[in-house]
Design an enzyme around this catalytic site. Structure first.
Site, PDB file in Angstrom:
ATOM      1  N   CYS A   2       2.232  -6.348   1.694  1.00  0.00           N
ATOM      2  CA  CYS A   2       2.770  -6.272   3.154  1.00  0.00           C
ATOM      3  C   CYS A   2       2.582  -5.056   3.656  1.00  0.00           C
ATOM      4  CB  CYS A   2       3.996  -6.940   3.379  1.00  0.00           C
ATOM      5  SG  CYS A   2       4.594  -6.884   4.920  1.00  0.00           S
ATOM      6  N   GLU A 105      -2.936  -9.250   7.079  1.00  0.00           N
ATOM      7  CA  GLU A 105      -3.436  -8.984   5.573  1.00  0.00           C
ATOM      8  C   GLU A 105      -5.065  -8.994   5.614  1.00  0.00           C
ATOM      9  OE1 GLU A 105      -3.664  -7.583   2.659  1.00  0.00           O
ATOM     10  OE2 GLU A 105      -1.586  -8.275   2.336  1.00  0.00           O
TER      11      GLU A 105
END
Length: 221
Positions: A2, A105
């Protein structure tokens, strides 16, 4: 992993959701492009009272002489968190919840250009990451810092990247915070099938200076 997230929920709504007392110096929301080293709103539990408080995203081990005195630790791997010198004390005693609307992402098909995706809960609820935190003092500064706990990705996320944040369900918040005895280690698992949805977004978010709600707009086919 993350490495970028979005935070949209107003502070009073966050405080109500978690049953937490709200600090006065929380970071501005909404923020559609939360980057490492900025302040994020985090939930901790201290002497049975939950607090919604700001922390720097980027964990600083106590031995760093300066805030940038070593690698930037925005994530902590679930597989090694209990043994790593930087994280093991925090994993035992300083766990937190890090709420977000979702996270970005990137995939790189065939080693080509990086393509961004947004990952959010399929049910539209706020996403709550397992986190750890640490107070740090040095170089004339005093900071409270945090990291997102990550694990091996499965399902939707695995098609984009091999790592995923640990996403906690509401019934597990108290256990992760240490309010309900032992068993937090069992929570460090990938999200169950169907919990998240992913969609492509525009490449503007590739810049950490980008901002605005258009970053979350689905990319048209």
């Amino acid at each position: 992993m993350c490495g970028r997230m979005a935070t949209l929920l107003p502070h009073d709504a966050m405080a109500q959701l978690f049953g937490a007392a709200m600090a006065n110096d929380l970071p501005d929301v909404p923020n559609y492009n939360v980057c490492p080293t900025v302040s994020v709103a985090v939930v901790t539990s201290e002497t049975t009272v939950r607090r919604l408080r700001p922390m720097r995203w980027g964990f600083i081990p106590h031995w760093y002489k300066a805030a940038n005195g070593g690698p930037l630790l925005i994530n902590a791997r679930a597989e090694t968190i209990a043994e790593k010198p930087a994280f093991k004390a925090a994993c035992r005693a300083r766990r937190c919840l890090i709420p977000a609307a979702g996270f970005y992402e990137w995939e790189r098909p065939d080693g080509g250009e990086k393509l961004p995706w947004f990952v959010q809960r399929a049910d539209g609820a706020p996403m709550v990451f397992a986190g750890i935190w640490q107070d740090w003092e040095g170089d004339g500064q005093r900071l409270t810092t945090c990291a997102v706990v990550t694990t091996e990705a499965t399902g939707e996320i695995a098609r984009i990247h091999h790592r995923s944040p640990v996403i906690l369900e509401e019934g597990d918040w108290g256990k992760w915070l240490g309010e309900e005895g032992h068993g937090a280690a069992l929570l460090m698992q990938p999200p169950s099938e169907g919990v998240v949805r992913t969609y492509r977004v525009g490449k503007a978010v590739n810049s950490n200076r980008a901002s605005g709600p258009e970053l979350l707009e689905p990319l048209e086919d």
